[in-house]
Design a protein around this motif. Structure first.
Motif, PDB file in Angstrom:
ATOM      1  N   PRO A  85       1.412   1.862  10.794  1.00 12.96           N
ATOM      2  CA  PRO A  85       2.355   0.808  10.446  1.00 12.96           C
ATOM      3  C   PRO A  85       3.707   1.345  10.007  1.00 12.96           C
ATOM      4  O   PRO A  85       4.753   0.768  10.316  1.00 12.96           O
ATOM      5  CB  PRO A  85       1.643   0.090   9.298  1.00 12.96           C
ATOM      6  CG  PRO A  85       0.206   0.385   9.482  1.00 12.96           C
ATOM      7  CD  PRO A  85       0.144   1.735  10.076  1.00 12.96           C
ATOM      8  N   VAL A  86       3.692   2.478   9.326  1.00 13.30           N
ATOM      9  CA  VAL A  86       4.965   3.043   8.866  1.00 13.30           C
ATOM     10  C   VAL A  86       5.807   3.453  10.055  1.00 13.30           C
ATOM     11  O   VAL A  86       7.006   3.163  10.138  1.00 13.30           O
ATOM     12  CB  VAL A  86       4.713   4.263   7.945  1.00 13.30           C
ATOM     13  CG1 VAL A  86       6.031   4.899   7.543  1.00 13.30           C
ATOM     14  CG2 VAL A  86       3.934   3.819   6.732  1.00 13.30           C
ATOM     15  N   THR A 107       0.793  -1.233   0.000  1.00 10.62           N
ATOM     16  CA  THR A 107       0.000   0.000   0.000  1.00 10.62           C
ATOM     17  C   THR A 107       0.822   1.278   0.000  1.00 10.62           C
ATOM     18  O   THR A 107       0.277   2.348  -0.256  1.00 10.62           O
ATOM     19  CB  THR A 107      -0.912   0.024   1.245  1.00 10.62           C
ATOM     20  OG1 THR A 107      -0.080  -0.027   2.410  1.00 10.62           O
ATOM     21  CG2 THR A 107      -1.872  -1.160   1.242  1.00 10.62           C
ATOM     22  N   PRO A 115      -5.210   3.120  -1.695  1.00 10.82           N
ATOM     23  CA  PRO A 115      -5.380   3.963  -0.524  1.00 10.82           C
ATOM     24  C   PRO A 115      -4.003   4.246   0.086  1.00 10.82           C
ATOM     25  O   PRO A 115      -3.134   3.370   0.091  1.00 10.82           O
ATOM     26  CB  PRO A 115      -6.236   3.115   0.422  1.00 10.82           C
ATOM     27  CG  PRO A 115      -6.090   1.726  -0.052  1.00 10.82           C
ATOM     28  CD  PRO A 115      -5.751   1.788  -1.502  1.00 10.82           C
ATOM     29  N   SER A 116      -3.807   5.420   0.542  1.00  9.09           N
ATOM     30  CA  SER A 116      -2.484   5.762   1.083  1.00  9.09           C
ATOM     31  C   SER A 116      -2.213   4.961   2.357  1.00  9.09           C
ATOM     32  O   SER A 116      -3.117   4.610   3.108  1.00  9.09           O
ATOM     33  CB  SER A 116      -2.439   7.255   1.401  1.00  9.09           C
ATOM     34  OG  SER A 116      -3.382   7.523   2.404  1.00  9.09           O
ATOM     35  N   ALA A 117      -0.974   4.695   2.536  1.00  9.80           N
ATOM     36  CA  ALA A 117      -0.599   3.915   3.716  1.00  9.80           C
ATOM     37  C   ALA A 117      -0.927   4.689   4.966  1.00  9.80           C
ATOM     38  O   ALA A 117      -0.752   5.887   5.032  1.00  9.80           O
ATOM     39  CB  ALA A 117       0.893   3.618   3.669  1.00  9.80           C
ATOM     40  N   ARG A 118      -1.367   3.940   5.953  1.00  5.49           N
ATOM     41  CA  ARG A 118      -1.651   4.627   7.212  1.00  5.49           C
ATOM     42  C   ARG A 118      -0.332   4.936   7.898  1.00  5.49           C
ATOM     43  O   ARG A 118       0.663   4.242   7.750  1.00  5.49           O
ATOM     44  CB  ARG A 118      -2.522   3.735   8.093  1.00  5.49           C
ATOM     45  CG  ARG A 118      -3.888   3.510   7.493  1.00  5.49           C
ATOM     46  CD  ARG A 118      -4.763   2.808   8.475  1.00  5.49           C
ATOM     47  NE  ARG A 118      -4.998   3.650   9.644  1.00  5.49           N
ATOM     48  CZ  ARG A 118      -5.620   3.208  10.730  1.00  5.49           C
ATOM     49  NH1 ARG A 118      -6.006   1.975  10.793  1.00  5.49           N
ATOM     50  NH2 ARG A 118      -5.816   4.004  11.753  1.00  5.49           N
ATOM     51  N   ARG A 178       3.066   4.374  -0.954  1.00  4.72           N
ATOM     52  CA  ARG A 178       3.397   5.106  -2.171  1.00  4.72           C
ATOM     53  C   ARG A 178       4.896   5.276  -2.300  1.00  4.72           C
ATOM     54  O   ARG A 178       5.405   5.555  -3.380  1.00  4.72           O
ATOM     55  CB  ARG A 178       2.755   6.481  -2.134  1.00  4.72           C
ATOM     56  CG  ARG A 178       1.255   6.424  -2.294  1.00  4.72           C
ATOM     57  CD  ARG A 178       0.682   7.784  -2.021  1.00  4.72           C
ATOM     58  NE  ARG A 178      -0.757   7.789  -2.232  1.00  4.72           N
ATOM     59  CZ  ARG A 178      -1.545   8.780  -1.880  1.00  4.72           C
ATOM     60  NH1 ARG A 178      -1.048   9.841  -1.301  1.00  4.72           N
ATOM     61  NH2 ARG A 178      -2.833   8.715  -2.107  1.00  4.72           N
ATOM     62  N   LEU A 232       5.578   2.343  13.035  1.00  2.00           N
ATOM     63  CA  LEU A 232       5.970   1.130  13.762  1.00  2.00           C
ATOM     64  C   LEU A 232       7.186   0.484  13.113  1.00  2.00           C
ATOM     65  O   LEU A 232       8.153   0.115  13.773  1.00  2.00           O
ATOM     66  CB  LEU A 232       4.787   0.152  13.758  1.00  2.00           C
ATOM     67  CG  LEU A 232       4.932  -1.081  14.652  1.00  2.00           C
ATOM     68  CD1 LEU A 232       4.950  -0.667  16.110  1.00  2.00           C
ATOM     69  CD2 LEU A 232       3.797  -2.050  14.395  1.00  2.00           C
TER      70      LEU A 232
END
Lengths: 329, 523
Positions: B11-12, A146, B5-8, A148, B14
């Motif tokens: 999680p990034v 997911t 959908p853009s990454a939340r 970008r 984390l």
């Protein structure tokens, strides 16, 4: 239109049959799987029995170096290993059916309780490893599907796949050197407690991460291209509803199946990890039994692992059928 | 066009945090603490001893490796005699012994010894233990050697036992050091493989055969009280585990480390290193009986002894801990070697000449079988030997098998056995004729030798009735084995260990790590 048809039309639609909820899987399905599992267990144990007995006489490891040459024959006779192999196999099958196994050579007692005693430790390690591995794999798969950012979409997955190519024992040793020897955060020698569980659990988890990440990523990408998602998006659903209810939830079925297959190794598959860390589980017991040619104990370990494997797979199949109705057939 | 959908952010974040944590950890590791620089090892109430082999039970009648079960059993049980650090035979349950004639001995035993449940250890108990071991249907394997020469053990009075032999044995007191005495009632009602009741300094609290054992003081022990109330033996079967446990400060004393691994502890503030001479020789055992083997010719065996540069191996791989065997399997300071016999010098030209005389000027191909991970430095040592032998035209193929398969190969037929086995074996005490020379006899359980003269001489030495006669026969046997080159004589086993500076301990070259032998450094 005939009169009868007219009458029927006037009478309205035929009465619906009362709704009886169907179980996700039939008892016949479960019974069939259990029967297949039983045959698999018998096959595994029989294979191991003959393989072990073909490799040699366990009495040789018990003979002191200053013993006379006839000592091997004496011990072989005392342990019953001098009887014809078919006869020994018959005795063995009888013992399986009656639950009275021949004594472990090294422990001198019934090997079944010895093996069963190790199950909690193996489960603790296996479940911890599986949970950590699934979560890490899920995060990596989600980010790579997911994000970008080219970096985030490729590097974490690349690292995970790279980890897959490193042998488990090596990962274990590196973790010990860094986190136990250098940082002193965890013990080197396992005492079976929670602190001792961390490093082996992560070692085991690293073996799960790449598979889970790849499968989850593929499933997510499939769902992201689905028509229903465009519709949901057009309806203006909030992002978190879109992501969790329509993307993640619809990607879980395939992933769960893969996790389930991995779960089958919980009982015996952590042999290397348990040996590297001295974790007191079934894997360590099995490998030491093999090294010491403790045939009764080896066979019981295989039996327990095989039964566990069959049961875990059955549970996973049922769970998968609940989550993913298409799999019920 | 598909919209992702853009990454939340969660999680990034984390993932970024996790990567940062791992990088920090690796950086910290690269910074590196000094050896032993983890937790400073405190010698606390619990003595922590590392074992280098799997425990195979604690049965006092089944023997056991010094590197595992033997050390635990020797801390829990007592035998009539014991072996001191200098390999002399010393009193234990027996305080004195005498031979009334070559086939009869009398042992005087202590009457104050008590099992850990408070029951006294009596002469009847000792007799019962020997009766069990002499019974050919008894599973205790420690009786197998006894049955060769011991006829019976009887009680004369509460403190005297009579031993009747079927053949003379001048070294009988030494041979009894590993015959431990169990309490008869307990032995008959419990599983001695997993449970213990002895009269030694410690009692067994817990046993996990895969990982270790814990011991505590035997409150009824009649001898001097050991300094540690609690002892924990931990199985650390691989070299990597042993080194890691020491570097993390989790063990107080571990033996059997590769000599090259000792260097990292040499400047440690918390540990001392031990590098010395072990009590058993390392040799290449020879298969002289395979059909058509060139090793049946003594000139070939002599040539291979000349072609082996022991000094270089010792210097480069064993940190100079030992010196080459003096052309025999007994050596100073633990045995009395024959001064007339000396080591085969490294002489490749002589080796080539002997090979040519034996008809092998064009070279030979032979195989050595190793037991995976059993002896320290074995892989590098055999590779060095192979390189040295290549210079005289001999190709040595190195093969490895797990210990059981390696052992089975030795027990198997001559024609299926390897040409050589890299092996360590030998006596347990000074003057131990059976232990020193038994493995090099043709009739030994693992032997593939054809040495009738050596056999005859060592049999006569075992049955000698005076020390002078025994010494003379031993020297003749040693000379014969040297001249006939019934082994490739390498070097004594190195004795290695790492011990906490807070401990007081006299190294025992036979590697038995008894808890009662370890004390604290007195301020």
């Amino acid at each position: 239109m005939s009169a009868s048809e007219l009458t029927q039309e006037r009478a309205g639609p035929p009465p619906r049959r009362p709704h009886v909820p169907r179980p996700p899987v039939s008892l016949r399905y479960v019974g069939g799987r259990l029967l297949t599992g039983l045959i698999a267990v018998w096959g595994a144990v029989t294979l191991v029995f003959f393989a072990l007995y073909a490799t040699g006489n366990p009495a040789i490891l018990l003979v002191p170096p200053d013993a006379p040459p006839d000592e091997i024959a004496r011990l072989t006779r005392l342990m019953g290993f001098d009887r014809p192999l078919p006869e020994q196999y018959g005795t063995f099958l009888h013992s399986v059916l009656t639950g009275s196994f021949p004594d472990s050579i090294r422990y001198g007692e019934d090997p079944l309780p010895i093996a069963l005693e190790k199950i909690p430790a193996s489960l603790a390690l296996g479940v911890s490893g599986l949970v950590i591995g699934t979560l890490l794999g899920g995060v990596v798969g989600y980010v790579s599907a997911t994000s970008r950012s080219t970096f985030l979409s490729r590097v974490p997955l690349g690292v995970a796949v790279g980890l897959e190519s490193i042998p488990t024992f090596f990962v274990g040793i590196v973790l010990v050197i860094v986190f136990a020897v250098q940082l002193g955060w965890f013990p080197v020698t396992s005492t079976g407690d929670a602190a001792s569980l961390v490093l082996p659990a992560f070692t085991l988890a690293f073996a799960f991460v790449p598979t889970v990440a790849r499968v989850f990523r593929t499933a997510l990408l499939d769902v992201l291209q689905a028509e229903h998602l465009r519709t949901a998006r057009a309806k203006g659903l909030p992002r978190h509803t879109l992501v969790w209810r329509h993307v993640v939830a619809n990607s879980l079925g395939t992933t769960l199946n893969v996790v389930g297959i991995q779960a089958g190794v919980l009982l015996g598959g952590a042999v290397v990890t348990e040996s590297v860390f001295g974790w007191p589980g079934l894997g360590q017991l099995s490998i030491n039994a093999v090294q010491n040619r403790d045939y009764p104990l080896v066979i019981v370990c295989v039996l327990v692992i095989a039964v566990g494997f069959v049961l875990i797979n059955l549970v996973v199949d049922v769970l998968a059928a609940i989550v993913e109705p298409r799999l019920r057939s | 066009m598909t919209h992702r959908p853009s990454a939340r952010r969660g999680p990034v974040r984390l993932l970024t945090a996790a990567v940062a944590a791992v990088l920090l950890a690796v950086l910290a590791a690269c910074g590196g603490a000094a050896a032993g620089g983890g937790e400073t090892p405190q010698v606390g109430d619990v003595l922590r001893l590392g074992l280098s082999r799997q425990i195979t039970g604690v049965n006092p009648h089944k023997g056991g490796s010094p590197d595992s079960s033997g050390s635990i059993v020797g801390s829990i049980y007592e035998s009539l005699t014991q072996i001191g650090p200098d390999l002399t035979v010393q009193p234990s349950l027996a305080t004195a012994w005498t031979s009334t004639d070559p086939l009869h001995w009398r042992f005087t035993i202590r009457t104050d010894s008590t099992f850990s449940d408070g029951s006294p250890l009596t002469a009847d108990d000792v007799v019962w233990n020997f009766q069990q071991l002499l019974d050919p249907d008894y599973k205790g394997t420690a009786g197998a050697p006894l049955r060769r020469y011991l006829t019976s053990v009887t009680k004369v009075d509460d403190s005297t036992l009579s031993f009747t032999l079927s053949q003379p044995a001048l070294d009988l007191p030494g041979r009894l050091w590993s015959i431990y005495i169990a309490q008869p009632a307990f032995a008959q009602s419990h599983n001695l493989d997993n449970e213990a009741l002895g009269s030694g300094p410690y009692k067994l609290d817990t046993l996990d055969q895969e990982n270790g054992a814990t011991l505590s003081l035997n409150p009824h022990y009649a001898g001097p009280k050991p300094q540690f109330a609690q002892v924990r033996y931990t199985v650390l079967a691989s070299e990597a585990q042993r080194v890691a446990a020491l570097r993390a400060g989790e063990q107080d004393l571990i033996l059997n480390l590769d000599p090259l691994d000792l260097a990292q502890f040499r400047d440690s503030d918390t540990y001392d290193t031990v590098l010395g001479v072990g009590n058993q020789p390392l040799t290449l055992a020879i298969n002289e009986r395979r059909t058509g083997t060139p090793l049946a010719d003594p000139r070939v065996r002599q040539a291979l002894n000349y072609a082996t540069d022991k000094d270089t191996i010792i210097k480069s791989l064993l940190q100079g801990a030992v010196t080459p065997l003096p052309g025999q399997v007994i050596y100073d300071p633990f045995q009395q070697p024959d001064p007339a016999v000396s080591a085969y010098p490294y002489d490749p030209e002589k080796a080539k000449q002997l090979l040519a005389e034996a008809g092998h000027a064009d070279g030979l191909t032979l195989t050595v079988l190793l037991s995976s991970g059993t002896y320290v430095s074995q892989d590098a040592a055999t590779q060095a030997i192979a390189a040295q032998w290549a210079k005289v035209g001999v190709t040595l193929k190195i093969e490895q098998q797990p210990f059981p398969a390696w052992l089975q190969s030795q027990y198997g037929p001559d024609d299926q056995a390897a040409d050589f086995y890299y092996i360590m074996w030998g006596g347990a005490f000074r003057g131990d004729v059976t232990g020193n020379f038994g493995p090099f006899r043709s009739d030994h359980i693992q032997s593939h030798l054809d040495a009738p003269e050596f056999d005859a001489l060592t049999t006569r030495a075992q049955n000698a009735t005076t020390e002078a006669e025994k010494t003379d026969l031993v020297n003749q046997a040693v000379q014969n084995a040297h001249d006939e080159a019934h082994a490739i004589f390498l070097y004594p086993s190195p004795f290695t260990g790492v011990v906490s500076k807070g401990l007081q301990w006299t190294p025992k070259p036979n590697r038995y790590l008894y808890a009662q032998g370890v004390g604290r450094v007195q301020p």
